[in-house]
Design a protein around this motif. Structure first.
Motif, PDB file in Angstrom:
ATOM      1  N   ALA A  15       0.833  -1.209   0.000  1.00  0.00           N
ATOM      2  CA  ALA A  15       0.000   0.000   0.000  1.00  0.00           C
ATOM      3  C   ALA A  15       0.869   1.261   0.000  1.00  0.00           C
ATOM      4  O   ALA A  15       0.553   2.236  -0.694  1.00  0.00           O
ATOM      5  CB  ALA A  15      -0.933  -0.004   1.204  1.00  0.00           C
ATOM      6  N   VAL A  16       1.963   1.243   0.751  1.00  0.00           N
ATOM      7  CA  VAL A  16       2.883   2.387   0.748  1.00  0.00           C
ATOM      8  C   VAL A  16       3.498   2.568  -0.644  1.00  0.00           C
ATOM      9  O   VAL A  16       3.542   3.686  -1.175  1.00  0.00           O
ATOM     10  CB  VAL A  16       3.984   2.217   1.826  1.00  0.00           C
ATOM     11  N   LEU A  17       3.949   1.469  -1.233  1.00  0.00           N
ATOM     12  CA  LEU A  17       4.531   1.535  -2.578  1.00  0.00           C
ATOM     13  C   LEU A  17       3.524   2.096  -3.579  1.00  0.00           C
ATOM     14  O   LEU A  17       3.841   3.011  -4.350  1.00  0.00           O
ATOM     15  CB  LEU A  17       4.993   0.144  -3.023  1.00  0.00           C
ATOM     16  N   LEU A  18       2.320   1.568  -3.557  1.00  0.00           N
ATOM     17  CA  LEU A  18       1.299   2.041  -4.487  1.00  0.00           C
ATOM     18  C   LEU A  18       0.958   3.505  -4.221  1.00  0.00           C
ATOM     19  O   LEU A  18       0.747   4.279  -5.158  1.00  0.00           O
ATOM     20  CB  LEU A  18       0.048   1.168  -4.417  1.00  0.00           C
ATOM     21  N   LEU A  89       3.395 -11.412  -5.864  1.00  0.00           N
ATOM     22  CA  LEU A  89       4.833 -11.423  -6.143  1.00  0.00           C
ATOM     23  C   LEU A  89       5.101 -11.255  -7.634  1.00  0.00           C
ATOM     24  O   LEU A  89       5.987 -10.493  -8.038  1.00  0.00           O
ATOM     25  CB  LEU A  89       5.480 -12.706  -5.615  1.00  0.00           C
ATOM     26  N   THR A  90       4.327 -11.921  -8.460  1.00  0.00           N
ATOM     27  CA  THR A  90       4.490 -11.792  -9.913  1.00  0.00           C
ATOM     28  C   THR A  90       4.249 -10.349 -10.361  1.00  0.00           C
ATOM     29  O   THR A  90       5.019  -9.795 -11.151  1.00  0.00           O
ATOM     30  CB  THR A  90       3.519 -12.743 -10.653  1.00  0.00           C
ATOM     31  N   ALA A  91       3.215  -9.731  -9.832  1.00  0.00           N
ATOM     32  CA  ALA A  91       2.910  -8.341 -10.184  1.00  0.00           C
ATOM     33  C   ALA A  91       4.031  -7.411  -9.722  1.00  0.00           C
ATOM     34  O   ALA A  91       4.417  -6.479 -10.444  1.00  0.00           O
ATOM     35  CB  ALA A  91       1.571  -7.922  -9.584  1.00  0.00           C
ATOM     36  N   LEU A  92       4.580  -7.656  -8.538  1.00  0.00           N
ATOM     37  CA  LEU A  92       5.691  -6.832  -8.052  1.00  0.00           C
ATOM     38  C   LEU A  92       6.942  -7.015  -8.905  1.00  0.00           C
ATOM     39  O   LEU A  92       7.681  -6.054  -9.138  1.00  0.00           O
ATOM     40  CB  LEU A  92       5.987  -7.141  -6.583  1.00  0.00           C
ATOM     41  N   VAL A  93       7.174  -8.222  -9.373  1.00  0.00           N
ATOM     42  CA  VAL A  93       8.314  -8.462 -10.265  1.00  0.00           C
ATOM     43  C   VAL A  93       8.101  -7.719 -11.591  1.00  0.00           C
ATOM     44  O   VAL A  93       9.039  -7.133 -12.141  1.00  0.00           O
ATOM     45  CB  VAL A  93       8.554  -9.973 -10.481  1.00  0.00           C
ATOM     46  N   ILE A  94       6.886  -7.718 -12.090  1.00  0.00           N
ATOM     47  CA  ILE A  94       6.580  -6.953 -13.307  1.00  0.00           C
ATOM     48  C   ILE A  94       6.836  -5.467 -13.071  1.00  0.00           C
ATOM     49  O   ILE A  94       7.433  -4.781 -13.908  1.00  0.00           O
ATOM     50  CB  ILE A  94       5.132  -7.214 -13.777  1.00  0.00           C
ATOM     51  N   ALA A 134       3.290   4.079 -15.728  1.00  0.00           N
ATOM     52  CA  ALA A 134       1.905   3.599 -15.647  1.00  0.00           C
ATOM     53  C   ALA A 134       1.872   2.073 -15.521  1.00  0.00           C
ATOM     54  O   ALA A 134       1.054   1.529 -14.769  1.00  0.00           O
ATOM     55  CB  ALA A 134       1.106   4.058 -16.863  1.00  0.00           C
ATOM     56  N   LEU A 135       2.745   1.385 -16.244  1.00  0.00           N
ATOM     57  CA  LEU A 135       2.816  -0.076 -16.152  1.00  0.00           C
ATOM     58  C   LEU A 135       3.171  -0.513 -14.738  1.00  0.00           C
ATOM     59  O   LEU A 135       2.519  -1.396 -14.166  1.00  0.00           O
ATOM     60  CB  LEU A 135       3.837  -0.639 -17.148  1.00  0.00           C
ATOM     61  N   ARG A 136       4.164   0.115 -14.149  1.00  0.00           N
ATOM     62  CA  ARG A 136       4.546  -0.298 -12.796  1.00  0.00           C
ATOM     63  C   ARG A 136       3.470   0.065 -11.779  1.00  0.00           C
ATOM     64  O   ARG A 136       3.232  -0.685 -10.839  1.00  0.00           O
ATOM     65  CB  ARG A 136       5.914   0.236 -12.408  1.00  0.00           C
ATOM     66  N   ALA A 139       0.788  -2.579 -12.168  1.00  0.00           N
ATOM     67  CA  ALA A 139       1.255  -3.847 -11.594  1.00  0.00           C
ATOM     68  C   ALA A 139       1.225  -3.790 -10.062  1.00  0.00           C
ATOM     69  O   ALA A 139       0.828  -4.757  -9.403  1.00  0.00           O
ATOM     70  CB  ALA A 139       2.661  -4.168 -12.095  1.00  0.00           C
ATOM     71  N   SER A 140       1.606  -2.652  -9.507  1.00  0.00           N
ATOM     72  CA  SER A 140       1.567  -2.498  -8.045  1.00  0.00           C
ATOM     73  C   SER A 140       0.132  -2.522  -7.526  1.00  0.00           C
ATOM     74  O   SER A 140      -0.137  -3.043  -6.435  1.00  0.00           O
ATOM     75  CB  SER A 140       2.263  -1.205  -7.627  1.00  0.00           C
TER      76      SER A 140
END
Length: 159
Positions: A15-18, A89-94, A134-136, A139-140
């Motif tokens: 949530a902090v990252l997003l 985890l997959t979304a964070l790797v993306i 926007a992609l990251r 994904a986040s």
């Protein structure tokens, strides 16, 4: 109980990252689109020095929490938490790949620009950078949603 605590930790960090990324997506980037090349380059170069001090550790902590949650879910045979954690985890790797393969190389290019003599294609480069951003962010967002599912599934397993 451990898996629930890990899920909650992953949720808070994601949530902090997003939140950091959404601020850029909905406030900072649109504001920068409204200025000329000289101001854009000065602000972007300054921001690219300071922002990684916050974003990099948060991203690494998110990845670590998501991985720890996934490993714990697999070991405890929690199928729903495993699936949600794997998706997170997959979304964070993306998101990380968007940073490493898109944002950072473009940031390095922009770091060499002269605000007094901007390149002819500065708008096109900015647009390319915004696409990776926007992609990251997307994904986040997916990672956060998946982590919410993991939290709910782990809470259900506690009861």
């Amino acid at each position: 109980m451990v898996i629930f605590a890990l899920c909650l930790t992953a949720l808070v960090l994601t949530a902090v990252l997003l939140g950091i990324q959404l601020f850029g997506q909905v406030a900072f980037n649109p504001a920068l689109r409204a200025v000329d090349a000289t101001i854009y380059i000065q602000i972007k170069q300054s921001f690219d020095i300071t922002a990684p001090r916050i974003a990099k550790p948060v991203m690494l902590l998110c990845l670590a929490a998501a991985l720890a949650t996934l490993v714990t879910a697999v070991v405890s045979s929690s199928m729903m938490v495993t699936g949600a954690s794997a998706l997170s985890l997959t979304a964070l790797v993306i998101a990380l790949l968007a940073v490493v393969r898109g944002d950072l190389p473009i940031n390095q290019t922009m770091a060499n620009w002269s605000a007094e003599e901007p390149p002819e294609n500065w708008r096109a480069v900015r647009t390319s950078w915004e696409r990776f951003f926007a992609l990251r962010t997307g994904a986040s967002c997916l990672a956060l949603l998946a982590t919410v599912v993991a939290v709910l599934a782990s809470a259900t397993e506690l009861s």
